[in-house]
Design a protein around this motif. Structure first.
Motif, PDB file in Angstrom:
ATOM      1  N   LEU B 193       0.853  -1.198   0.000  1.00 20.76           N
ATOM      2  CA  LEU B 193       0.000   0.000   0.000  1.00 20.76           C
ATOM      3  C   LEU B 193       0.882   1.239   0.000  1.00 20.76           C
ATOM      4  CD1 LEU B 193      -2.237  -1.330   2.831  1.00 20.76           C
ATOM      5  CD2 LEU B 193      -2.998  -1.013   0.506  1.00 20.76           C
ATOM      6  N   THR B 194       0.241   2.410  -0.174  1.00 20.59           N
ATOM      7  CA  THR B 194       1.047   3.631  -0.186  1.00 20.59           C
ATOM      8  C   THR B 194       1.461   4.033   1.225  1.00 20.59           C
ATOM      9  OG1 THR B 194      -1.017   4.819  -0.293  1.00 20.59           O
ATOM     10  CG2 THR B 194       0.260   4.665  -2.307  1.00 20.59           C
ATOM     11  N   GLU B 195       0.476   4.411   2.045  1.00 20.64           N
ATOM     12  CA  GLU B 195       0.813   4.834   3.400  1.00 20.64           C
ATOM     13  C   GLU B 195      -0.045   4.029   4.346  1.00 20.64           C
ATOM     14  OE1 GLU B 195       0.228   9.143   3.795  1.00 20.64           O
ATOM     15  OE2 GLU B 195       0.292   9.062   1.622  1.00 20.64           O
ATOM     16  N   LEU B 196       0.523   3.713   5.475  1.00 19.16           N
ATOM     17  CA  LEU B 196      -0.229   2.878   6.403  1.00 19.16           C
ATOM     18  C   LEU B 196      -1.344   3.671   7.093  1.00 19.16           C
ATOM     19  CD1 LEU B 196       2.553   0.649   7.854  1.00 19.16           C
ATOM     20  CD2 LEU B 196       1.017   0.244   5.959  1.00 19.16           C
ATOM     21  N   SER B 197      -1.271   5.012   7.033  1.00 20.74           N
ATOM     22  CA  SER B 197      -2.305   5.805   7.701  1.00 20.74           C
ATOM     23  C   SER B 197      -3.476   6.113   6.771  1.00 20.74           C
ATOM     24  CB  SER B 197      -1.696   7.106   8.198  1.00 20.74           C
ATOM     25  OG  SER B 197      -1.116   7.775   7.109  1.00 20.74           O
ATOM     26  N   ASP B 198      -3.344   5.733   5.536  1.00 18.61           N
ATOM     27  CA  ASP B 198      -4.374   5.995   4.541  1.00 18.61           C
ATOM     28  C   ASP B 198      -5.682   5.270   4.902  1.00 18.61           C
ATOM     29  OD1 ASP B 198      -4.364   6.997   1.578  1.00 18.61           O
ATOM     30  OD2 ASP B 198      -5.516   5.127   1.606  1.00 18.61           O
ATOM     31  N   PRO B 199      -6.861   5.883   4.665  1.00 11.89           N
ATOM     32  CA  PRO B 199      -8.118   5.202   5.006  1.00 11.89           C
ATOM     33  C   PRO B 199      -8.254   3.828   4.341  1.00 11.89           C
ATOM     34  CG  PRO B 199      -8.539   7.356   3.998  1.00 11.89           C
ATOM     35  CD  PRO B 199      -7.086   7.252   4.191  1.00 11.89           C
ATOM     36  N   VAL B 200      -7.776   3.733   3.116  1.00  9.19           N
ATOM     37  CA  VAL B 200      -7.852   2.446   2.417  1.00  9.19           C
ATOM     38  C   VAL B 200      -7.005   1.404   3.147  1.00  9.19           C
ATOM     39  CG1 VAL B 200      -7.338   1.262   0.275  1.00  9.19           C
ATOM     40  CG2 VAL B 200      -8.235   3.579   0.224  1.00  9.19           C
ATOM     41  N   ALA B 201      -5.817   1.854   3.572  1.00  4.54           N
ATOM     42  CA  ALA B 201      -4.926   0.939   4.273  1.00  4.54           C
ATOM     43  C   ALA B 201      -5.572   0.481   5.572  1.00  4.54           C
ATOM     44  CB  ALA B 201      -3.599   1.615   4.557  1.00  4.54           C
TER      45      ALA B 201
END
Lengths: 362, 484
Positions: B193-201
């Protein structure tokens, strides 16, 4: 813009296939490309490209050299402009001749060489020597090796080296004390310089005899020396531009500065009689100009990124050693030429290491 | 995970997250050559097929894969013509999507059944294996220790993971539940994933909570992070436990979504979410299209008078596509690139508010504006290499492209091979950034092919020699026998 386009369109048949001036096609092509950017289309992937090209690249180097050029105009009068014209005319002639013979395009790299060459010469040097120097530099330093991109030595430095060996007296006695704006007399003395402005000593020579020039004068550039090297502040402005646009390799510049400073401080502490204080050493002479504008020439430096550190370190330390422990008061030119010689070797070491790391990985 | 090199150019015409559904046209065109595999038609002219029936088959290592019909209709086989490749034209009678065969549940599916379903559903070629550097063998001879599922797509402009998740969350989640069936024992699935804080993540983390075999990794958004070899290398470097000979498979989010649909609902691969972007696209966005839909149906170029170049794939890896051809089973992007119109006056002095370069040499660095100026022009003149070193800084394989170029220039291809040429992943970044406009990537591809051909020839000669040697010894033995 339209007029230029019209003229170019009208001239094109003369230079095109079957035209009367077909042999001079590279000249037309250079003019055409200068005014109107090329629209050659891509034929293989990726089909779009980055907008940066060599013209932009080289024009940014010239932009970075402009502060030095303006400062030199201010300190050494209109003669600098004359030297510049001679350098461009004589060097350009060689460049064009080779382009015509080779039937290749004229390369933008020459614009930088022609611009930088007068900036590393003493301001009172006879104009014919400027021409001889640049012709030698471009011919032997560049064209003999196959033109820009294939040259082993920095063409401008090789030209200067030739002059120093061929006309040592002229090169070491043609200094002028800066006039700083009082140009009336200097205009009158063209194409030479006023007799009373000629001086025999640069700050480094004076320092060898025990007279230190003030650091403020060195920083602003109110001293004698090569045309473009005296004003530290102008060099710093150019350096900032080159570093911010990432045109010049920060590794080379830092390698030069750090090794020069470290070794300079250490040796000054060990042998204060022979080695000048560090601050003076940094500001006086052509070290900064060389480190920022000459050592960072990508073609003659090492090809690989990691070799640039060692390249810078070699140039910085050799400059200091020549300055302090040899008969020459200035060593940056020899140091960079030596660096040019060593660059392929440094590359080879990096490539060997890389190959070893590939082997480890697989 | 860390990615070496790479670059993300800011290009105009970024597709919005809106996904428009393109109506199924009357005729679909399915190319017989997909993902480098040439299929043989398994239907004849005039046959009627139902949704999901195999249109064509190809034999691959360990079995055969099929191209499922994206709709029900009548078939005609079109041979290759001047500008069009050989394809199957399908006159659609019904666009209805009807589940085929049985639905599976993740708990009770066997790896064999799953491989069979994926091969028949047109999904198998979407899996990349580290051993073959392409499709894995179908016979189950390799079971991956690790599967990397990549949600990050950086190249301008391919379908982003987020868009697929937003559209088909359920199917992606179902696909993730089925994937462990393909794993070897104690295998691990890495979600990238891109960032672990991302809502998708966060949502994915919640989904995979409690599953010890799911690891979540984050990567920077820099092309070519989506390249399987780059991901594999990043994984190997971030996790020292990954052994060099371990089998790793890489899938992208659309493959997982297709697996979810195929296994969970019995629906074979029949549509793609495709990004249509670039400065030449009038309405950059995503579209959901049936496989085989002619590209011109949804393209909408800015200026209809001057036909722009349409790339199948993103800006950097895309190849020119004929707008009359259909969407393939693996397509996820069409980049519309205008042709240059007029020559710019004193272009090199332009401050450059509308052009974006890798070096901060243009004013767009201050404003952050995207590059709307990009065309099919090489944007400069071809010059000899000045060793600026840009290619070295962006090379994701950590090669020295400028050095390789020098070797190839003087035809020292053995030296180029020793200096790592086979590691080149053909991402095209070196050609993209080169200020001297040298076709580095093209050069490397050509030389790689030449080297491969040479190696094949050498191997053939070797076997030939061995055979002769064998013959000679057997003949000698023979004559010895005869003499006796």
């Amino acid at each position: 813009m339209k007029a230029v386009g019209r003229i170019l369109r009208r001239c094109r048949p003369l230079f095109d296939d079957g035209g009367r001036l077909r042999t001079l096609w590279p000249i037309f092509r250079a003019a055409d490309n200068f005014f109107f950017s090329q629209n050659e289309e891509t034929t293989c992937a990726p089909y779009g490209r980055d907008p940066l090209d060599i013209k932009r690249y080289m024009s940014l180097v010239i932009l970075a050299l402009l502060p030095c050029f303006l400062a030199s105009l201010y300190f050494f009068g209109p003669r600098v402009l004359l030297m510049m014209l001679v350098s461009y005319a004589a060097g350009g002639l060689v460049e064009v001749m080779f382009a015509v013979v080779r039937k290749e395009e004229i390369n933008e790299g020459f614009l930088v060489t022609g611009f930088i060459f007068p900036l590393i010469l003493p301001p009172a040097l006879p104009l014919w020597m400027v021409a001889v120097g640049i012709i030698f530099g471009v011919l032997v330093g560049k064209e003999v090796f196959g033109g820009t991109g294939r040259n082993l030595f920095n063409a401008a430095l090789l030209g200067r080296c030739f002059l120093l060996l061929g006309y040592p007296v002229a090169l070491s006695k043609s200094w002028a004390s800066p006039c700083a704006g009082a140009w009336g007399e200097w205009f009158g003395a063209l194409p030479g310089i006023p007799a009373d402005a000629i001086t025999g000593a640069t700050p480094l020579v004076l320092a060898k005899n025990g007279t230190m020039t003030s650091l403020v004068d060195l920083f602003i550039g109110r001293t004698s020396g090569c045309v473009g090297e005296t004003s530290t502040i102008a060099i710093l402005i150019g350096a900032a531009l080159l570093v911010l646009t990432r045109i010049a390799s920060i590794r080379t510049i830092l390698g030069c500065l750090l090794s020069f400073s470290l070794l300079g401080a250490l040796l000054h502490w060990a042998a204060p009689a022979r080695v000048n204080p560090l601050a003076f050493n940094l500001l006086a002479g052509g070290f900064l100009f060389g480190a920022v504008f000459m050592a960072t020439d990508p073609v003659t430096g090492p090809v690989t990124g990691s070799a640039k550190w060692s390249y810078g370190i070699i140039i910085g330390s050799v400059t200091l050693l020549i300055r302090s422990f040899s008969g020459y008061v200035e060593g940056v030119m020899f140091a960079i030429l030596l660096g040019n010689i060593l660059a392929p070797l440094l590359d080879e070491i990096v490539i060997r290491n890389k190959i070893r790391s590939y082997a480890r990985e697989n | 995970m860390k990615i070496r090199g790479g670059y993300l150019p800011r290009i105009g015409g970024r597709p919005s997250r809106v996904v428009r559904v393109v109506a199924v046209p009357e005729r679909l065109f399915i190319e017989l050559c997909q993902d480098g595999v040439t299929f043989g038609p398994s239907v004849g002219d005039g046959d009627t097929v139902v949704f999901g029936a195999p249109l064509a088959r190809a034999d691959v290592a360990g079995g055969s894969i099929a191209l499922p019909a994206p709709a029900a209709g009548t078939v005609s086989v079109e041979p290759a013509r001047a500008s069009l490749p050989a394809s199957i034209a399908l006159t659609v009678s019904s666009a209805e999507i009807r589940p085929l065969g049985s639905r599976h549940t993740p708990e009770r599916t066997t790896a064999d059944a799953m491989r069979g379903a994926l091969a028949g559903g047109g999904i198998w070629p979407r899996i990349w294996s580290s051993t073959t550097r392409g499709m894995p063998p179908l016979d189950g001879s390799e079971a991956p220790r690790r599967i990397i599922v990549n949600f990050v797509v950086a190249e301008p402009f391919r379908t982003r993971g987020k868009v697929v998740l937003q559209e088909d969350w359920e199917r992606v989640a179902a696909g993730l539940r089925f994937l462990p069936r393909l794993l070897a024992e104690y295998g691990v699935i890495h979600l990238v994933l891109t960032e672990l804080s991302d809502p998708v993540a966060l949502a994915i983390r919640k989904e995979s909570a409690g599953h010890a075999w799911v690891h979540i990794e984050d990567v920077p958004v820099r092309y070519p992070v989506e390249h399987p070899r780059v991901l594999l290398r990043a994984l190997r470097q971030s996790e020292k436990r990954v052994k060099p000979d371990e089998v790793v498979w890489v899938l992208d989010v659309q493959a997982v979504q297709a697996i979810g649909a195929c296994m969970g609902e019995g629906i074979p691969l029949h549509e793609r979410i495709v990004a249509v972007g670039g400065p030449g696209a009038s309405n950059p966005r995503h579209v959901r299209v049936r496989v085989g839909t002619p590209i011109e149906r949804f393209l909408e170029p800015v200026d209809s008078a001057a036909t722009p170049l349409v790339l199948r794939g993103g800006l950097l890896s895309g190849r020119p596509a004929n707008p009359a051809t259909g969407v393939g089973y693996g397509d996820d992007a069409f980049f519309v690139l205008p042709h240059p119109t007029e020559r710019e006056f004193l272009g090199f002095m332009n401050p450059g508010f509308d052009r974006v370069s890798i070096l901060p040499c243009f004013a767009s660095r201050l404003t952050g504006a995207p590059d709307n100026h990009i065309t099919t022009s090489i944007r400069g003149e071809r010059r000899p290499c000045i060793a600026c070193g840009l290619c070295e800084t962006i090379c994701p394989a950590r090669l020295l492209p400028q050095v390789l170029h020098r070797y190839i220039y003087r035809d020292a291809i053995d030296q180029a091979e020793a200096a790592g040429l086979p590691l080149c992943i053909r991402c095209g970044l070196c050609s993209y950034v080169c200020p001297s406009k040298i076709e580095l990537s093209h050069e490397f591809t050509k030389t790689q092919e030449r080297l491969e051909a040479e190696h094949r020839e050498q191997a053939a000669m070797e076997t030939e020699r061995e055979r002769r040697e064998e013959n000679r010894t057997s003949e000698a033995e023979h004559s010895e026998d005869w003499r006796k």
